[in-house]
Scaffold this active site. Structure first.
Site, PDB file in Angstrom:
ATOM      1  N   HIS A 125       0.872  -1.180   0.000  1.00  0.00           N
ATOM      2  CA  HIS A 125       0.000   0.000   0.000  1.00  0.00           C
ATOM      3  C   HIS A 125       0.911   1.233   0.000  1.00  0.00           C
ATOM      4  CE1 HIS A 125      -2.825   2.930   1.813  1.00  0.00           C
ATOM      5  NE2 HIS A 125      -3.808   2.101   1.499  1.00  0.00           N
ATOM      6  N   ASP A 201       2.920  -4.714   8.222  1.00  0.00           N
ATOM      7  CA  ASP A 201       1.687  -3.942   8.062  1.00  0.00           C
ATOM      8  C   ASP A 201       0.514  -4.924   8.162  1.00  0.00           C
ATOM      9  OD1 ASP A 201      -0.551  -2.594   7.205  1.00  0.00           O
ATOM     10  OD2 ASP A 201       0.317  -1.873   5.324  1.00  0.00           O
ATOM     11  N   GLN A 204      -4.779  -5.381   7.099  1.00  0.00           N
ATOM     12  CA  GLN A 204      -5.817  -6.298   6.621  1.00  0.00           C
ATOM     13  C   GLN A 204      -5.852  -7.591   7.442  1.00  0.00           C
ATOM     14  OE1 GLN A 204      -8.098  -5.587   4.343  1.00  0.00           O
ATOM     15  NE2 GLN A 204      -7.221  -3.648   3.657  1.00  0.00           N
ATOM     16  N   LYS A 227     -10.698  -0.573  10.061  1.00  0.00           N
ATOM     17  CA  LYS A 227     -10.911  -1.828   9.329  1.00  0.00           C
ATOM     18  C   LYS A 227     -11.297  -2.954  10.288  1.00  0.00           C
ATOM     19  CE  LYS A 227      -7.470  -0.600   5.890  1.00  0.00           C
ATOM     20  NZ  LYS A 227      -8.168  -0.098   4.717  1.00  0.00           N
ATOM     21  N   CYS A 365      -4.834   2.306  -3.674  1.00  0.00           N
ATOM     22  CA  CYS A 365      -3.614   2.858  -3.065  1.00  0.00           C
ATOM     23  C   CYS A 365      -2.418   1.943  -3.297  1.00  0.00           C
ATOM     24  CB  CYS A 365      -3.802   3.138  -1.574  1.00  0.00           C
ATOM     25  SG  CYS A 365      -5.005   4.406  -1.242  1.00  0.00           S
TER      26      CYS A 365
HETATM   27  C1  LIG Z   1      -2.539  -3.001   3.664  1.00  0.00           C
HETATM   28  C2  LIG Z   1      -2.862  -1.596   4.035  1.00  0.00           C
HETATM   29  N1  LIG Z   1      -1.910  -0.814   4.557  1.00  0.00           N
HETATM   30  C3  LIG Z   1      -2.158   0.447   4.928  1.00  0.00           C
HETATM   31  C4  LIG Z   1      -3.406   0.992   4.803  1.00  0.00           C
HETATM   32  C5  LIG Z   1      -3.626   2.402   5.237  1.00  0.00           C
HETATM   33  O1  LIG Z   1      -4.589   2.483   6.259  1.00  0.00           O
HETATM   34  P1  LIG Z   1      -5.035   3.914   6.785  1.00  0.00           P
HETATM   35  O2  LIG Z   1      -5.528   4.669   5.573  1.00  0.00           O
HETATM   36  O3  LIG Z   1      -6.137   3.632   7.751  1.00  0.00           O
HETATM   37  O4  LIG Z   1      -3.860   4.552   7.376  1.00  0.00           O
HETATM   38  C6  LIG Z   1      -4.428   0.221   4.263  1.00  0.00           C
HETATM   39  C7  LIG Z   1      -5.768   0.800   4.018  1.00  0.00           C
HETATM   40  O5  LIG Z   1      -6.388   0.534   3.000  1.00  0.00           O
HETATM   41  C8  LIG Z   1      -4.158  -1.110   3.881  1.00  0.00           C
HETATM   42  O6  LIG Z   1      -5.096  -1.893   3.375  1.00  0.00           O
END
Ligand SMILES: Cc1ncc(COP(=O)(O)O)c(C=O)c1O
Length: 407
Positions: A125, A201, A204, A227, A365
């Site tokens: 992401h 990270d 998910q 999430k 993203c």
């Molecule tokens: C794998 C992953 N990393 C990071 C993020 C970023 O999350 P946030 O926008 O809540 O900071 C997301 C959100 O879609 C994600 O799916």
């Protein structure tokens, strides 16, 4: 309390799921983007604001003490939820993005120098790409993917070098659904050089089953509250206590200090040193209610239900000709990305919206991933603990309609 197998019960906990959109019953298949909220979370936040709201860590009066105690209790809940060694390892942030930026700005700037290398993967992401690019002179190496959307592990092994300082990797891809072998990745990195740090990270993965920082063996783990059926505005950075205490503060201000004078300031130990200013008190308390909710349903039950729903989703989509799938790992969660060969994804999604079906379309993203795949974006259907066969049927009939109209 009934379990996940009683889907009617589960859905009843989410008021929005009985709403209509465009005159149709809502089929919400965008949980990977943000999950809907159970009544327990809505009630808890409302109760706090209407009956004992006050700022925390500051007041000697009763409500401030109560609010502080609730806030700190949630820290304990998070620690327990991810099997942390200590509550001091849990830092509340605004979201995953802020948690990674915190590590990049604090640990990164203190420990990385020009020519040092960070390994990420092609499925990251933007939140796990851009913060590292903001550090001058650091080289970012990208682990490529296999055809089925899994990580090329051999390529990863070959990328480890004397300059590797950090491996920062997504546990579950939000665009492909692939589950990465993070425990194996940590073992490999640490065996190569025990000083290499690993950040996971878990944005998910935290949603779809248990995340255990001890088992994974990483140094940092991050996730976002919205999430996990919690509110927006709260996320978590987990880090090993000693590492956090060795890191310089990320932002300065109230509540993160021990002593301030015009000549200089001393800082609290972690986690306090990373929580400058009034935090997202109500949201943290909402996250606590979300964790309670998920635990009551049972993470194994959630994972089993979502697996059934993923199978049902794939059976449903198989009825539509001309869909190209991205991310076909054997090891994946309920996230399905596809591109229709017969129309532009955005046009299809607009028709789905008219049918009451909420899915996400675009690059998710993950622009570099889309470039690697040679596409602009995909349609992504994603499953949550409340997803049911009706949601899938609505998607399939919406796609049939779109195909009739557009091809
Ligand atoms: C794998 C992953 N990393 C990071 C993020 C970023 O999350 P946030 O926008 O809540 O900071 C997301 C959100 O879609 C994600 O799916």
């Amino acid at each position: 309390m009934a379990g996940i197998t009683d889907i009617g019960y589960c859905r009843e906990n989410f008021p929005i799921l009985s709403e209509e959109t465009n005159g149709q019953k809502l089929a919400y298949l965008d949980t990977a983007s943000s999950a809907q909220k159970p009544q327990a979370v809505i009630d808890k936040m409302s109760e706090m604001m209407s009956s004992y709201y006050a700022n925390i860590h500051r007041g000697l009066y009763h409500f401030s003490q109560m609010a502080t105690q609730e806030y700190e209790t949630v820290r304990g809940k998070v620690a327990d939820f991810i099997k942390a060694y200590s509550v001091n390892e849990v830092v509340f942030t605004r979201n995953t993005t802020e948690a990674i930026n915190l590590v990049a700005s604090s640990w990164g700037k203190a420990n990385l120098k020009s020519g040092d290398e960070i390994i990420i993967s092609a499925m990251e992401h933007h939140a796990n790409i851009v913060p590292w690019q903001l550090i001058d002179g650091v080289k970012i190496k990208v682990v490529p993917l296999m055809k089925d959307g899994t990580l090329d592990f051999e390529a990863f092994e070959n990328m480890l070098s004397d300059r590797t300082k950090l491996v920062s990797i997504v546990h579950v891809s939000n665009a492909l659904g692939t589950i990465n072998p993070v425990t194996k990745i940590v073992k490999k990195a640490k065996a190569f050089n025990g000083d290499i740090m690993v950040l996971v990270d878990a944005s998910q993965s935290i949603v779809h089953g248990g995340v255990d920082v001890r088992e994974i063996g990483c140094d940092f783990l991050v996730f976002t509250g919205h999430k996990l059926y919690g509110p927006t505005g709260v996320g978590v950075l987990w880090g090993r206590e000693q590492i956090l205490n060795d890191m310089p503060p990320y932002q300065g201000g109230g509540d993160m200090i021990e002593n301030v004078s015009f000549e200089g300031t001393t800082f609290k130990k972690a986690p306090g040193r990373f929580e400058a200013g009034t935090p997202a008190i109500v949201e943290v308390i909402g996250l606590g209610a979300a964790i309670d909710f998920v635990r009551t349903i049972g993470q194994d039950n959630i994972a089993a239900h979502e697996k059934n729903m993923l199978d049902a989703l794939m059976r449903g989509l198989a009825k539509i000709d001309g869909l190209k799938y991205y991310g076909q790992s054997q090891d994946k969660v309920g996230i399905v990305s596809f591109v229709p060969e017969w129309a532009h994804p955005s046009d299809v999604t607009m028709i789905l919206d008219k049918c009451g079906v909420a899915v996400r379309t675009g690059h998710h993203c993950c622009m570099p991933l889309m470039k690697t795949l040679g596409i602009d974006g995909t349609i992504r259907a994603s499953i949550g603990l409340y997803s049911n066969q009706n949601d899938i049927d609505s998607l399939v009939s919406g796609l049939k309609k779109a195909k009739e109209l557009l091809s």
